[in-house]
Design a protein around this motif. Structure first.
Motif, PDB file in Angstrom:
ATOM      1  N   ILE A 256     -43.418 -74.963 -75.486  1.00 51.56           N
ATOM      2  CA  ILE A 256     -43.717 -76.192 -74.752  1.00 51.56           C
ATOM      3  C   ILE A 256     -44.425 -77.139 -75.708  1.00 51.56           C
ATOM      4  O   ILE A 256     -45.227 -76.723 -76.541  1.00 51.56           O
ATOM      5  CB  ILE A 256     -44.571 -75.972 -73.475  1.00 51.56           C
ATOM      6  CG1 ILE A 256     -45.892 -75.278 -73.780  1.00 51.56           C
ATOM      7  CG2 ILE A 256     -43.781 -75.231 -72.428  1.00 51.56           C
ATOM      8  CD1 ILE A 256     -46.864 -75.288 -72.597  1.00 51.56           C
ATOM      9  N   ALA A 257     -44.088 -78.411 -75.606  1.00 52.44           N
ATOM     10  CA  ALA A 257     -44.615 -79.425 -76.508  1.00 52.44           C
ATOM     11  C   ALA A 257     -45.043 -80.644 -75.698  1.00 52.44           C
ATOM     12  O   ALA A 257     -44.944 -80.662 -74.482  1.00 52.44           O
ATOM     13  CB  ALA A 257     -43.555 -79.806 -77.540  1.00 52.44           C
ATOM     14  N   GLY A 258     -45.497 -81.683 -76.410  1.00 56.94           N
ATOM     15  CA  GLY A 258     -45.952 -82.888 -75.729  1.00 56.94           C
ATOM     16  C   GLY A 258     -47.472 -82.932 -75.621  1.00 56.94           C
ATOM     17  O   GLY A 258     -48.167 -82.098 -76.196  1.00 56.94           O
ATOM     18  N   PRO A 259     -48.009 -83.913 -74.899  1.00 55.15           N
ATOM     19  CA  PRO A 259     -49.462 -84.094 -74.831  1.00 55.15           C
ATOM     20  C   PRO A 259     -50.167 -82.907 -74.179  1.00 55.15           C
ATOM     21  O   PRO A 259     -49.804 -82.481 -73.082  1.00 55.15           O
ATOM     22  CB  PRO A 259     -49.620 -85.377 -74.003  1.00 55.15           C
ATOM     23  CG  PRO A 259     -48.349 -85.496 -73.229  1.00 55.15           C
ATOM     24  CD  PRO A 259     -47.289 -84.926 -74.100  1.00 55.15           C
ATOM     25  N   GLU A 260     -51.170 -82.369 -74.868  1.00 58.77           N
ATOM     26  CA  GLU A 260     -51.913 -81.216 -74.343  1.00 58.77           C
ATOM     27  C   GLU A 260     -52.909 -81.614 -73.262  1.00 58.77           C
ATOM     28  O   GLU A 260     -53.034 -80.934 -72.234  1.00 58.77           O
ATOM     29  CB  GLU A 260     -52.683 -80.537 -75.480  1.00 58.77           C
ATOM     30  CG  GLU A 260     -51.863 -79.648 -76.371  1.00 58.77           C
ATOM     31  CD  GLU A 260     -52.747 -78.912 -77.363  1.00 58.77           C
ATOM     32  OE1 GLU A 260     -53.565 -78.079 -76.939  1.00 58.77           O
ATOM     33  OE2 GLU A 260     -52.627 -79.189 -78.574  1.00 58.77           O
ATOM     34  N   ASP A 261     -53.643 -82.694 -73.522  1.00 60.35           N
ATOM     35  CA  ASP A 261     -54.730 -83.083 -72.619  1.00 60.35           C
ATOM     36  C   ASP A 261     -54.163 -83.486 -71.260  1.00 60.35           C
ATOM     37  O   ASP A 261     -53.356 -84.408 -71.151  1.00 60.35           O
ATOM     38  CB  ASP A 261     -55.514 -84.244 -73.233  1.00 60.35           C
ATOM     39  CG  ASP A 261     -56.851 -84.468 -72.549  1.00 60.35           C
ATOM     40  OD1 ASP A 261     -57.175 -83.713 -71.606  1.00 60.35           O
ATOM     41  OD2 ASP A 261     -57.578 -85.408 -72.947  1.00 60.35           O
ATOM     42  N   GLY A 262     -54.565 -82.795 -70.226  1.00 56.27           N
ATOM     43  CA  GLY A 262     -54.091 -83.097 -68.875  1.00 56.27           C
ATOM     44  C   GLY A 262     -52.852 -82.323 -68.476  1.00 56.27           C
ATOM     45  O   GLY A 262     -52.436 -82.387 -67.310  1.00 56.27           O
ATOM     46  N   PHE A 263     -52.251 -81.605 -69.427  1.00 57.70           N
ATOM     47  CA  PHE A 263     -51.029 -80.848 -69.130  1.00 57.70           C
ATOM     48  C   PHE A 263     -51.184 -79.420 -69.669  1.00 57.70           C
ATOM     49  O   PHE A 263     -50.551 -79.046 -70.660  1.00 57.70           O
ATOM     50  CB  PHE A 263     -49.804 -81.528 -69.740  1.00 57.70           C
ATOM     51  CG  PHE A 263     -49.584 -82.927 -69.227  1.00 57.70           C
ATOM     52  CD1 PHE A 263     -48.946 -83.141 -68.012  1.00 57.70           C
ATOM     53  CD2 PHE A 263     -50.038 -84.024 -69.951  1.00 57.70           C
ATOM     54  CE1 PHE A 263     -48.751 -84.429 -67.535  1.00 57.70           C
ATOM     55  CE2 PHE A 263     -49.844 -85.310 -69.480  1.00 57.70           C
ATOM     56  CZ  PHE A 263     -49.210 -85.514 -68.267  1.00 57.70           C
ATOM     57  N   PRO A 264     -52.031 -78.623 -69.054  1.00 56.08           N
ATOM     58  CA  PRO A 264     -52.291 -77.277 -69.553  1.00 56.08           C
ATOM     59  C   PRO A 264     -51.049 -76.401 -69.474  1.00 56.08           C
ATOM     60  O   PRO A 264     -50.161 -76.627 -68.639  1.00 56.08           O
ATOM     61  CB  PRO A 264     -53.392 -76.764 -68.618  1.00 56.08           C
ATOM     62  CG  PRO A 264     -53.207 -77.545 -67.346  1.00 56.08           C
ATOM     63  CD  PRO A 264     -52.749 -78.905 -67.793  1.00 56.08           C
ATOM     64  N   PRO A 265     -50.973 -75.384 -70.326  1.00 54.82           N
ATOM     65  CA  PRO A 265     -49.786 -74.519 -70.331  1.00 54.82           C
ATOM     66  C   PRO A 265     -49.585 -73.764 -69.017  1.00 54.82           C
ATOM     67  O   PRO A 265     -48.459 -73.362 -68.704  1.00 54.82           O
ATOM     68  CB  PRO A 265     -50.048 -73.566 -71.494  1.00 54.82           C
ATOM     69  CG  PRO A 265     -51.513 -73.627 -71.745  1.00 54.82           C
ATOM     70  CD  PRO A 265     -51.928 -75.009 -71.373  1.00 54.82           C
ATOM     71  N   THR A 266     -50.653 -73.602 -68.247  1.00 62.17           N
ATOM     72  CA  THR A 266     -50.534 -72.869 -66.985  1.00 62.17           C
ATOM     73  C   THR A 266     -49.697 -73.608 -65.951  1.00 62.17           C
ATOM     74  O   THR A 266     -49.326 -73.027 -64.926  1.00 62.17           O
ATOM     75  CB  THR A 266     -51.932 -72.578 -66.408  1.00 62.17           C
ATOM     76  OG1 THR A 266     -52.737 -73.755 -66.481  1.00 62.17           O
ATOM     77  CG2 THR A 266     -52.606 -71.457 -67.184  1.00 62.17           C
TER      78      THR A 266
END
Length: 363
Positions: A181-191
Motif C-alpha cells: 500500500i502506498a500514498g499519504p500515510e498521515d490520516g490513512f493508517p494501514p489498518t
C-alpha cells in the motif's frame, strides 16, 4: 563501516545490486515523458524541453513534504494511460536498471492509477508484464542479465485494497511478486486495509507496507502487529524508538527491538527521505546508525526520476558520506536479496552465483 577511501561511481557501477523499492511511475526517462505526452495527447506538462523537464521533476520533488512530492506523479501517470505507454515504460525501466548494475529488482506500481482511459486492472498488469519481458529480453540480447518482479500497490487513500490484493494473487504466477500500500500515510493508517492483508495471508502471498516515512512509530507498529508486514517500505523512523545516552550507550525500545530481532527488512531510500523531509539532510540520515546496530537495512532508489538518482549514485553517496566500503555495500545487497519476494532457491542462487562473485571481483 569500513575504514577505506570512499569508493567511486565507476567501481560501484560494476557492483551487483538488488533493488526492492522502486516505483515504475517514478522512474521514467524525461524524454519518454515528453514523447508519450505528445503521443497520448497529454497537455499538462510544465515544459516539453527534455532537460528542463528533468530538472523540474527533481526540483518539484525537493519540497520537504511527502504530499507535495507525490503531486509530481500526476504527470508521469498522466502519460501512462495506454497499453503501449505501459509496455514502453516498463521495458525501459528494466533496461535502465540493468545498465545500473541491478541484477534483481521489484518494480512497484498502482494499477488503479492507469485506468483513466478505459484499461481494466488486469490489462494494466498484463501490459506492464509485457514490457518487463521485452526489457529483460533486450538486456539478455546485449549480454546482460536481470530478473524483475512487480509489486501491485493499493492507494491507501482509496478503498480498493482488497480488489488490488485479489489482482496480485491472480497474477502471482505471471510476474507479480507481491503487494503494497502506498500514498499519504498521515490520516490513512494501514489498518484501514485489514481485509486485504487477511486475504493475502490466507493465500500465502507476500506483501510490504509503506510505513515510517511521513508518519512515525504508530504507522510501523500497525503495519507489523496488525497487518503482518513482511517488510517496511522506508521504515526509517524506527530510529525514534532508539535512544543514545551521553556516553554513547544505545537503548532500543520495544518496537525497535522487535523489528531488529525479527529481521524485518527496512526498504530505505536515502535521497528520497531527504526530499520528503523525513530526514533533514543526507549527512544526518540514520542509515549509518541502523547499519551499525545490525537492522536488516536495504538501499533503494524509490523514484529515480524525481530523486535524480540511481542505485549507483545512492551507493556512491553512502560511501562518500559515511565511509561505507565494499563489504558494507555487499552486506546491504545480500540483505536485500535475502528479503526479496522470490523463492528461496532463486535467492540463494543469485547470492552465491552472482552477488558474492561480483563483489569478490571488485575487491
Amino acid at each position: 563501516m569500513s575504514d577505506v577511501t570512499p569508493l567511486g561511481a565507476a567501481t560501484l557501477l560494476r557492483a551487483p545490486k538488488v533493488l526492492l523499492h522502486d516505483h515504475l511511475d517514478g522512474g521514467l526517462r524525461p524524454a519518454t515523458v515528453v514523447e508519450l505526452a505528445e503521443a497520448t495527447g497529454y497537455d499538462a506538462l510544465p515544459t516539453t524541453d527534455v532537460e528542463a523537464l528533468g530538472r523540474w521533476f527533481r526540483e518539484a520533488a525537493d519540497s520537504g513534504s511527502l504530499v507535495s512530492y507525490l503531486e509530481t506523479f500526476a504527470h508521469t501517470c498522466g502519460v501512462m494511460q495506454t497499453e503501449e505507454a505501459l509496455v514502453r515504460v516498463a521495458a525501459e525501466a528494466v533496461e535502465d536498471l540493468a545498465a545500473d548494475g541491478v541484477v534483481y529488482a521489484e518494480l512497484r506500481y498502482a494499477p488503479e492509477l492507469f485506468v483513466e482511459r478505459g484499461l481494466s486492472l488486469d490489462a494494466v498488469v498484463e501490459a506492464v508484464q509485457t514490457g518487463i519481458d521485452e526489457g529483460t529480453q533486450r538486456v539478455a540480447a546485449a549480454g546482460g542479465a536481470i530478473k524483475v518482479g512487480t509489486l501491485l500497490c493499493a492507494m491507501r487513500q482509496h478503498a480498493r485494497a482488497l480488489e488490488i490484493a485479489e489482482l496480485a494473487v491472480r497474477h502471482r504466477d505471471a510476474g507479480v511478486a507481491g503487494f503494497d500500500i502506498a500514498g499519504p500515510e498521515d490520516g490513512f493508517p494501514p489498518t484501514r486495509n485489514l481485509d486485504a492483508f487477511e486475504y493475502l495471508r490466507q493465500n500465502n502471498a507476500h506483501f510490504t507496507i509503506h510505513a515510517g516515512e511521513a508518519f512515525g512509530l504508530p504507522s510501523i507498529w500497525e503495519a507489523i502487529q496488525y497487518c503482518g508486514a513482511e517488510r517496511l517500505g522506508h521504515g526509517v523512523r524506527i530510529v525514534e524508538d532508539i535512544k543514545t545516552d551521553s556516553d554513547g550507550t544505545v537503548h532500543l525500545g520495544r518496537l525497535a527491538s522487535y523489528v531488529r530481532d525479527r529481521r524485518i527488512p527496512l526498504e530505505i531510500c536515502p535521497t528520497s527521505n531527504v526530499q520528503t523531509g523525513t530526514v533533514a539532510s543526507f549527512a544526518e540520515h540514520p542509515i549509518a546508525q541502523l547499519a551499525r546496530l545490525h537492522f536488516r537495512v536495504t538501499v533503494n532508489t524509490d523514484n529515480r526520476l524525481m530523486s535524480g538518482c540511481t542505485m549507483t549514485s545512492e551507493f556512491t553517496a553512502l560511501a562518500t558520506t559515511f565511509g561505507f566500503g565494499l563489504d558494507d555495500l555487499r552486506w546491504f545487497t545480500i540483505n536485500a536479496m535475502k528479503s526479496a519476494f522470490l523463492d528461496f532457491d532463486a535467492r540463494l542462487s543469485l547470492i552465491n552465483d552472482v552477488i558474492k562473485p561480483g563483489y569478490a571481483a571488485l575487491a
